[in-house]
Write a protein that holds these residues in place. Sequence first.
Motif, PDB file in Angstrom:
ATOM      1  N   ARG A  97       0.849  -1.184   0.000  1.00 36.02           N
ATOM      2  CA  ARG A  97       0.000   0.000   0.000  1.00 36.02           C
ATOM      3  C   ARG A  97       0.890   1.241   0.000  1.00 36.02           C
ATOM      4  NH1 ARG A  97      -4.773  -1.401   4.439  1.00 36.02           N
ATOM      5  NH2 ARG A  97      -5.733  -3.128   3.273  1.00 36.02           N
ATOM      6  N   VAL A  98       0.513   2.215  -0.818  1.00 36.85           N
ATOM      7  CA  VAL A  98       1.282   3.452  -0.933  1.00 36.85           C
ATOM      8  C   VAL A  98       0.362   4.631  -0.611  1.00 36.85           C
ATOM      9  CG1 VAL A  98       2.647   4.940  -2.444  1.00 36.85           C
ATOM     10  CG2 VAL A  98       2.805   2.450  -2.669  1.00 36.85           C
ATOM     11  N   LYS A  99       0.815   5.485   0.282  1.00 38.30           N
ATOM     12  CA  LYS A  99       0.042   6.670   0.666  1.00 38.30           C
ATOM     13  C   LYS A  99       0.893   7.920   0.469  1.00 38.30           C
ATOM     14  CE  LYS A  99      -2.426   8.810   4.542  1.00 38.30           C
ATOM     15  NZ  LYS A  99      -2.771   8.693   5.988  1.00 38.30           N
ATOM     16  N   LYS A 100       0.337   8.869  -0.269  1.00 37.94           N
ATOM     17  CA  LYS A 100       1.026  10.144  -0.494  1.00 37.94           C
ATOM     18  C   LYS A 100       0.361  11.204   0.384  1.00 37.94           C
ATOM     19  CE  LYS A 100       1.998  11.197  -4.758  1.00 37.94           C
ATOM     20  NZ  LYS A 100       1.831  11.511  -6.192  1.00 37.94           N
ATOM     21  N   THR A 101       1.160  11.817   1.246  1.00 37.18           N
ATOM     22  CA  THR A 101       0.657  12.862   2.138  1.00 37.18           C
ATOM     23  C   THR A 101       1.240  14.199   1.694  1.00 37.18           C
ATOM     24  OG1 THR A 101       0.573  11.271   3.959  1.00 37.18           O
ATOM     25  CG2 THR A 101       0.418  13.608   4.525  1.00 37.18           C
ATOM     26  N   PHE A 102       0.366  15.062   1.179  1.00 37.70           N
ATOM     27  CA  PHE A 102       0.809  16.362   0.675  1.00 37.70           C
ATOM     28  C   PHE A 102       1.400  17.186   1.823  1.00 37.70           C
ATOM     29  CE2 PHE A 102       0.070  20.804  -0.504  1.00 37.70           C
ATOM     30  CZ  PHE A 102       0.579  20.819  -1.795  1.00 37.70           C
ATOM     31  N   PRO A 103       2.535  17.858   1.608  1.00 38.07           N
ATOM     32  CA  PRO A 103       3.180  18.078   0.304  1.00 38.07           C
ATOM     33  C   PRO A 103       4.441  17.257   0.053  1.00 38.07           C
ATOM     34  CG  PRO A 103       3.922  19.750   1.831  1.00 38.07           C
ATOM     35  CD  PRO A 103       3.011  18.829   2.626  1.00 38.07           C
ATOM     36  N   ASP A 104       4.937  16.468   1.057  1.00 38.04           N
ATOM     37  CA  ASP A 104       6.286  15.934   0.872  1.00 38.04           C
ATOM     38  C   ASP A 104       6.542  14.569   1.507  1.00 38.04           C
ATOM     39  OD1 ASP A 104       6.202  16.594   3.536  1.00 38.04           O
ATOM     40  OD2 ASP A 104       7.604  18.269   3.398  1.00 38.04           O
ATOM     41  N   LYS A 105       5.482  13.791   1.791  1.00 45.65           N
ATOM     42  CA  LYS A 105       5.694  12.508   2.481  1.00 45.65           C
ATOM     43  C   LYS A 105       5.102  11.349   1.688  1.00 45.65           C
ATOM     44  CE  LYS A 105       4.735  10.058   6.823  1.00 45.65           C
ATOM     45  NZ  LYS A 105       4.051  10.124   8.137  1.00 45.65           N
ATOM     46  N   ILE A 106       5.892  10.241   1.587  1.00 41.67           N
ATOM     47  CA  ILE A 106       5.452   9.013   0.947  1.00 41.67           C
ATOM     48  C   ILE A 106       5.535   7.885   1.979  1.00 41.67           C
ATOM     49  CG2 ILE A 106       5.813   7.347  -0.920  1.00 41.67           C
ATOM     50  CD1 ILE A 106       5.049  10.041  -1.985  1.00 41.67           C
ATOM     51  N   SER A 107       4.429   7.158   2.169  1.00 40.73           N
ATOM     52  CA  SER A 107       4.398   6.034   3.107  1.00 40.73           C
ATOM     53  C   SER A 107       4.148   4.747   2.332  1.00 40.73           C
ATOM     54  CB  SER A 107       3.299   6.228   4.155  1.00 40.73           C
ATOM     55  OG  SER A 107       3.510   7.412   4.900  1.00 40.73           O
ATOM     56  N   ILE A 108       5.031   3.743   2.557  1.00 42.02           N
ATOM     57  CA  ILE A 108       4.902   2.437   1.902  1.00 42.02           C
ATOM     58  C   ILE A 108       4.676   1.390   2.982  1.00 42.02           C
ATOM     59  CG2 ILE A 108       6.001   0.724   0.410  1.00 42.02           C
ATOM     60  CD1 ILE A 108       7.706   2.951  -0.743  1.00 42.02           C
ATOM     61  N   SER A 109       3.534   0.731   2.928  1.00 39.24           N
ATOM     62  CA  SER A 109       3.197  -0.315   3.891  1.00 39.24           C
ATOM     63  C   SER A 109       3.316  -1.681   3.213  1.00 39.24           C
ATOM     64  CB  SER A 109       1.780  -0.102   4.431  1.00 39.24           C
ATOM     65  OG  SER A 109       1.416  -1.142   5.308  1.00 39.24           O
ATOM     66  N   ILE A 110       4.139  -2.548   3.803  1.00 45.12           N
ATOM     67  CA  ILE A 110       4.424  -3.856   3.210  1.00 45.12           C
ATOM     68  C   ILE A 110       3.805  -4.965   4.066  1.00 45.12           C
ATOM     69  CG2 ILE A 110       6.247  -5.476   2.540  1.00 45.12           C
ATOM     70  CD1 ILE A 110       6.326  -3.006   0.856  1.00 45.12           C
ATOM     71  N   ARG A 111       3.199  -5.940   3.393  1.00 46.25           N
ATOM     72  CA  ARG A 111       2.811  -7.169   4.085  1.00 46.25           C
ATOM     73  C   ARG A 111       3.497  -8.324   3.376  1.00 46.25           C
ATOM     74  NH1 ARG A 111      -3.357  -8.557   4.691  1.00 46.25           N
ATOM     75  NH2 ARG A 111      -3.107  -9.600   2.673  1.00 46.25           N
ATOM     76  N   GLU A 112       4.421  -8.951   4.083  1.00 50.52           N
ATOM     77  CA  GLU A 112       5.189 -10.037   3.490  1.00 50.52           C
ATOM     78  C   GLU A 112       4.461 -11.374   3.662  1.00 50.52           C
ATOM     79  OE1 GLU A 112       9.714  -8.282   4.074  1.00 50.52           O
ATOM     80  OE2 GLU A 112       8.956  -9.759   5.470  1.00 50.52           O
ATOM     81  N   LYS A 113       4.818 -12.325   2.812  1.00 50.37           N
ATOM     82  CA  LYS A 113       4.287 -13.672   2.964  1.00 50.37           C
ATOM     83  C   LYS A 113       4.876 -14.296   4.222  1.00 50.37           C
ATOM     84  CE  LYS A 113       3.773 -14.316  -2.021  1.00 50.37           C
ATOM     85  NZ  LYS A 113       4.239 -15.021  -3.223  1.00 50.37           N
ATOM     86  N   GLU A 114       4.140 -15.229   4.791  1.00 50.53           N
ATOM     87  CA  GLU A 114       4.574 -15.829   6.051  1.00 50.53           C
ATOM     88  C   GLU A 114       5.902 -16.560   5.887  1.00 50.53           C
ATOM     89  OE1 GLU A 114       3.078 -19.090   9.400  1.00 50.53           O
ATOM     90  OE2 GLU A 114       1.851 -18.660   7.631  1.00 50.53           O
ATOM     91  N   HIS A 115       6.813 -16.253   6.788  1.00 52.32           N
ATOM     92  CA  HIS A 115       8.128 -16.900   6.819  1.00 52.32           C
ATOM     93  C   HIS A 115       7.999 -18.094   7.768  1.00 52.32           C
ATOM     94  CE1 HIS A 115      12.578 -16.506   8.286  1.00 52.32           C
ATOM     95  NE2 HIS A 115      12.379 -17.608   7.609  1.00 52.32           N
ATOM     96  N   ALA A 116       7.843 -19.306   7.199  1.00 53.75           N
ATOM     97  CA  ALA A 116       7.488 -20.476   8.003  1.00 53.75           C
ATOM     98  C   ALA A 116       8.683 -21.150   8.670  1.00 53.75           C
ATOM     99  CB  ALA A 116       6.753 -21.500   7.128  1.00 53.75           C
TER     100      ALA A 116
END
Length: 243
Positions: A97-116
């Motif tokens: 998921r990518v969220k752009k917050t005006f005027p200068d912030k980028i947030s990247i949220s990662i969900r990885e596959k389960e590491h078994a």
Amino acid sequence: MVDEHVPPFRNRVGKKRSPSPWIFAFIFLFFTGALFAIFLRSPLSKIKKIEVTGNQLVPAEEILARTQLKKGVSFFGVQSEEVIERLSALPEIEQVRVKKTFPDKISISIREKEHAAWFETKEQKRFPILSDGTILSHRLLSSQQNQIAFTDWKCSDPLLKSAVREIAKLPDSIKRTIRKVKPVSDHRDQVEIWTDRYHRIFVRVEDLSQKMSYYPSFFNHPRGTLFLLESIWFIPETSKRAS
């Protein structure tokens, strides 16, 4: 007679036509566009903060390199869909998921596959294994983690993936006790499981998730070997030595 053909003079003072509203709209748009162009060229439109969360297997530096994001890049030049597409191509990542917050912030949220679990080579190198049995041979683990180790296996062994998938089905209370899973050389359909309670368990891979559900009833047994096959029996270590 001449005067009769000369139209009378009309006083137009006070009846000037007001400027068209389109002129004001054009002026407004012109200056707005000019200000926006200046803003795009100014440091105010550049990215100042990039936030990456949820990643464990994939380093933040690799994520930024793959997305080509860095501070100073134009905020408006970042296309969220393009960032998501690039990161979703990594085998470790399940959702982005990518969220752009005006005027200068980028947030990247990662969900990885389960590491078994992790896979150990003959050279004692360790690589993560995903819950679907995929070995991430490009992700060398620098330190031993408190997870299940698959040792003495060949990467190409189809039974390995099946065993990982069966292990992934187990409840956490059982998975937390497992330390090592090994193939049984003289019984190719079986695996040998070592636990932190000093138990050695033999079980067929196809029955693993079902038969291991009986293991909690043996938690308090002494050291020994548990067979979860057609029938279930336990041999304490002392009995083995006596025989």
